[in-house]
Design an enzyme around this catalytic site. Structure first.
Site, PDB file in Angstrom:
ATOM      1  N   GLY A  39       0.791  -1.234   0.000  1.00 55.47           N
ATOM      2  CA  GLY A  39       0.000   0.000   0.000  1.00 55.47           C
ATOM      3  C   GLY A  39       0.818   1.276   0.000  1.00 55.47           C
ATOM      4  O   GLY A  39       0.259   2.377   0.048  1.00 55.47           O
ATOM      5  N   GLU A  40       2.172   1.173  -0.030  1.00 51.73           N
ATOM      6  CA  GLU A  40       2.986   2.409  -0.035  1.00 51.73           C
ATOM      7  C   GLU A  40       2.759   3.195  -1.317  1.00 51.73           C
ATOM      8  O   GLU A  40       2.499   2.634  -2.368  1.00 51.73           O
ATOM      9  CB  GLU A  40       4.474   2.045   0.102  1.00 51.73           C
ATOM     10  CG  GLU A  40       4.830   1.602   1.501  1.00 51.73           C
ATOM     11  CD  GLU A  40       6.311   1.279   1.656  1.00 51.73           C
ATOM     12  OE1 GLU A  40       7.063   1.371   0.672  1.00 51.73           O
ATOM     13  OE2 GLU A  40       6.701   0.912   2.778  1.00 51.73           O
ATOM     14  N   ARG A  95      -4.778  21.342  12.680  1.00 52.40           N
ATOM     15  CA  ARG A  95      -5.601  21.569  13.888  1.00 52.40           C
ATOM     16  C   ARG A  95      -4.780  21.642  15.169  1.00 52.40           C
ATOM     17  O   ARG A  95      -5.117  22.392  16.071  1.00 52.40           O
ATOM     18  CB  ARG A  95      -6.649  20.465  14.026  1.00 52.40           C
ATOM     19  CG  ARG A  95      -7.827  20.684  13.102  1.00 52.40           C
ATOM     20  CD  ARG A  95      -8.812  19.563  13.217  1.00 52.40           C
ATOM     21  NE  ARG A  95      -9.774  19.627  12.145  1.00 52.40           N
ATOM     22  CZ  ARG A  95     -11.021  20.087  12.299  1.00 52.40           C
ATOM     23  NH1 ARG A  95     -11.443  20.485  13.460  1.00 52.40           N
ATOM     24  NH2 ARG A  95     -11.827  20.127  11.275  1.00 52.40           N
ATOM     25  N   GLN A  96      -3.726  20.820  15.266  1.00 49.79           N
ATOM     26  CA  GLN A  96      -2.895  20.888  16.490  1.00 49.79           C
ATOM     27  C   GLN A  96      -1.909  22.039  16.278  1.00 49.79           C
ATOM     28  O   GLN A  96      -0.863  21.883  15.629  1.00 49.79           O
ATOM     29  CB  GLN A  96      -2.161  19.558  16.728  1.00 49.79           C
ATOM     30  CG  GLN A  96      -1.236  19.594  17.933  1.00 49.79           C
ATOM     31  CD  GLN A  96      -1.803  18.945  19.181  1.00 49.79           C
ATOM     32  OE1 GLN A  96      -2.691  18.108  19.110  1.00 49.79           O
ATOM     33  NE2 GLN A  96      -1.305  19.321  20.344  1.00 49.79           N
ATOM     34  N   ASP A 165     -21.094  30.633  13.586  1.00 56.56           N
ATOM     35  CA  ASP A 165     -20.382  31.011  14.818  1.00 56.56           C
ATOM     36  C   ASP A 165     -19.562  32.278  14.564  1.00 56.56           C
ATOM     37  O   ASP A 165     -19.433  32.735  13.417  1.00 56.56           O
ATOM     38  CB  ASP A 165     -19.478  29.866  15.330  1.00 56.56           C
ATOM     39  CG  ASP A 165     -18.491  29.380  14.281  1.00 56.56           C
ATOM     40  OD1 ASP A 165     -18.044  30.186  13.452  1.00 56.56           O
ATOM     41  OD2 ASP A 165     -18.162  28.177  14.306  1.00 56.56           O
ATOM     42  N   LYS A 188     -21.835  30.021  18.796  1.00 52.94           N
ATOM     43  CA  LYS A 188     -21.810  28.574  19.010  1.00 52.94           C
ATOM     44  C   LYS A 188     -20.938  28.215  20.211  1.00 52.94           C
ATOM     45  O   LYS A 188     -19.895  28.811  20.418  1.00 52.94           O
ATOM     46  CB  LYS A 188     -21.245  27.939  17.744  1.00 52.94           C
ATOM     47  CG  LYS A 188     -20.951  26.467  17.802  1.00 52.94           C
ATOM     48  CD  LYS A 188     -20.451  25.953  16.451  1.00 52.94           C
ATOM     49  CE  LYS A 188     -18.944  25.931  16.376  1.00 52.94           C
ATOM     50  NZ  LYS A 188     -18.440  25.399  15.095  1.00 52.94           N
ATOM     51  N   ARG A 190     -19.079  24.753  21.653  1.00 55.41           N
ATOM     52  CA  ARG A 190     -18.816  23.342  21.337  1.00 55.41           C
ATOM     53  C   ARG A 190     -18.840  22.528  22.614  1.00 55.41           C
ATOM     54  O   ARG A 190     -18.119  22.808  23.565  1.00 55.41           O
ATOM     55  CB  ARG A 190     -17.476  23.206  20.605  1.00 55.41           C
ATOM     56  CG  ARG A 190     -17.183  21.778  20.203  1.00 55.41           C
ATOM     57  CD  ARG A 190     -16.133  21.628  19.135  1.00 55.41           C
ATOM     58  NE  ARG A 190     -16.531  22.007  17.790  1.00 55.41           N
ATOM     59  CZ  ARG A 190     -17.317  21.280  16.998  1.00 55.41           C
ATOM     60  NH1 ARG A 190     -17.829  20.148  17.431  1.00 55.41           N
ATOM     61  NH2 ARG A 190     -17.611  21.715  15.789  1.00 55.41           N
ATOM     62  N   ASP A 214     -19.580  28.357   6.140  1.00 57.69           N
ATOM     63  CA  ASP A 214     -18.548  27.988   7.127  1.00 57.69           C
ATOM     64  C   ASP A 214     -17.250  27.644   6.399  1.00 57.69           C
ATOM     65  O   ASP A 214     -17.257  27.411   5.191  1.00 57.69           O
ATOM     66  CB  ASP A 214     -19.032  26.785   7.958  1.00 57.69           C
ATOM     67  CG  ASP A 214     -18.433  26.784   9.361  1.00 57.69           C
ATOM     68  OD1 ASP A 214     -17.517  27.592   9.629  1.00 57.69           O
ATOM     69  OD2 ASP A 214     -18.869  25.966  10.188  1.00 57.69           O
TER      70      ASP A 214
HETATM   71  C1  R5P Z   1     -15.111  25.611  13.787  1.00 57.16           C
HETATM   72  O1  R5P Z   1     -14.471  26.474  14.366  1.00 57.16           O
HETATM   73  C2  R5P Z   1     -15.170  25.544  12.302  1.00 57.16           C
HETATM   74  O2  R5P Z   1     -15.340  26.805  11.754  1.00 57.16           O
HETATM   75  C3  R5P Z   1     -16.313  24.619  11.862  1.00 57.16           C
HETATM   76  O3  R5P Z   1     -17.544  25.210  12.232  1.00 57.16           O
HETATM   77  C4  R5P Z   1     -16.194  23.265  12.465  1.00 57.16           C
HETATM   78  O4  R5P Z   1     -14.915  22.724  12.242  1.00 57.16           O
HETATM   79  C5  R5P Z   1     -17.237  22.334  11.901  1.00 57.16           C
HETATM   80  O5  R5P Z   1     -17.131  21.093  12.527  1.00 57.16           O
HETATM   81  P1  R5P Z   1     -18.365  20.120  12.576  1.00 57.16           P
HETATM   82  O6  R5P Z   1     -18.845  19.914  11.163  1.00 57.16           O
HETATM   83  O7  R5P Z   1     -17.792  18.840  13.159  1.00 57.16           O
HETATM   84  O8  R5P Z   1     -19.399  20.714  13.467  1.00 57.16           O
END
Ligand code: R5P
Length: 288
Positions: A39-40, A95-96, A165, A188, A190, A214
């Site tokens: 699979g490489e 993300r990290q 958000d 929003k 989370r 978004d």
């Molecule tokens: C969050 O800050 C981003 O702008 C998106 O709203 C978020 O990543 C969406 O994630 P999900 O579809 O899991 O709610």
């Protein structure tokens, strides 16, 4: 100028080559039919690029596409390209962006360091945290995907745009200016990776067709919750729009709440209804 597309971004790379009137360099992704049995990944450029400016287009998600990005970048450099512009439509591992616990890898910076080994500059779109760009040892910038979403919405019967958000307000403002439609935003909170809560707010959406705008749709939890709120307030039609359609876990189930789903081609899917090639082409021309 030459454009190379990794297998995560071939269609976008072809569109970008067209926009830039550049050569599209074909790549072989398998040496033998069926590829390596373990699979490489395998890559081979099928035209010479010595002395040329090459634009490499490849989203770095999921993992195999990260490996493929680095194989392609190295192959381009080894083949003698004079300049390599990395276009990473979706910056996977972004993300990290900080170390929360001792010993953690800051993956967004790991990517930055390694991309800079071969590339002369890097362009990306709707990156999780734009502060990462300043950590790149080469010029790195974010290109907005909102003109593409705005262009699409301008051609529809949408009456109103909504940011789900606070983070998306900047985005919805830009798309609304292009689509020439009014907009508003929700707040929003989370609760976990799959669940969000919206602060109650009166919206002017009764009988209207509304587009939620978004940057990313991941599990679809944000879109599903915003859609429920819109329906409760009498919205007639709800379109979910995003730059990056990751659509993981329960996303497709969650998105059944919407009448239409629109994503760009940073991550190809059945919902990639709009291309960001013109946005990346303009950014590449601006590099000089
Ligand atoms: C969050 O800050 C981003 O702008 C998106 O709203 C978020 O990543 C969406 O994630 P999900 O579809 O899991 O709610």
């Amino acid at each position: 100028m030459n454009v190379v597309g990794g297998s995560a971004s071939t269609a976008l790379a072809r569109s970008l080559a067209k926009e830039l009137r550049a050569n599209f360099i074909e790549v072989a992704f398998e040496r033998h039919p069926g590829g390596f049995p373990d699979g490489e990944r395998y890559v081979r450029l099928l035209s010479p690029v010595a002395g040329e400016h090459v634009v490499l287009v490849q989203s770095t998600w999921p993992d195999t596409n990260v490996v493929e990005y680095f194989l392609l970048a190295d192959a381009i450099r080894d083949a003698g390209a004079s300049r390599l512009t990395a276009v990473i439509p979706y910056y996977g591992y972004g993300r990290q962006d900080k170390r929360f616990l001792d010993g953690e890898a800051i993956s967004a910076m790991t990517m930055a360091k390694h991309i800079a080994l071969d590339a002369d500059e890097m362009l990306t779109m709707a990156i999780h945290n734009p502060d990462i760009l300043a950590t790149f040892p080469i010029p790195a910038r974010e290109v907005s995907g909102m003109p593409a979403i705005g262009r699409y919405l301008k051609t529809t019967d949408v009456d109103f745009l909504l940011a789900p958000d606070g983070k998306a307000i900047r985005l919805v403002k830009e798309a609304a200016a292009i689509a020439k439609k009014p907009f508003d935003a929700l707040e929003k909170e989370r609760l976990d990776s799959y669940t969000v809560r919206m602060t109650p707010k009166r919206l002017d959406v009764r009988g209207k067709s509304v587009a939620i705008v978004d940057d990313v749709v991941s599990t679809g939890g944000t879109i599903a919750t915003a859609t429920r709120e819109l329906r409760a307030q009498g919205a007639r039609r709800v379109i979910a729009t995003c730059v990056h359609g990751l659509f993981v876990g329960p996303a497709l189930e969650n998105l059944k709440a919407c009448d239409e789903i629109v994503a760009t081609d940073t991550i190809p899917s059945a919902y990639s209804k709009v291309t960001v090639a013109p946005e990346f082409a303009a950014a590449i021309r601006a590099l000089g």
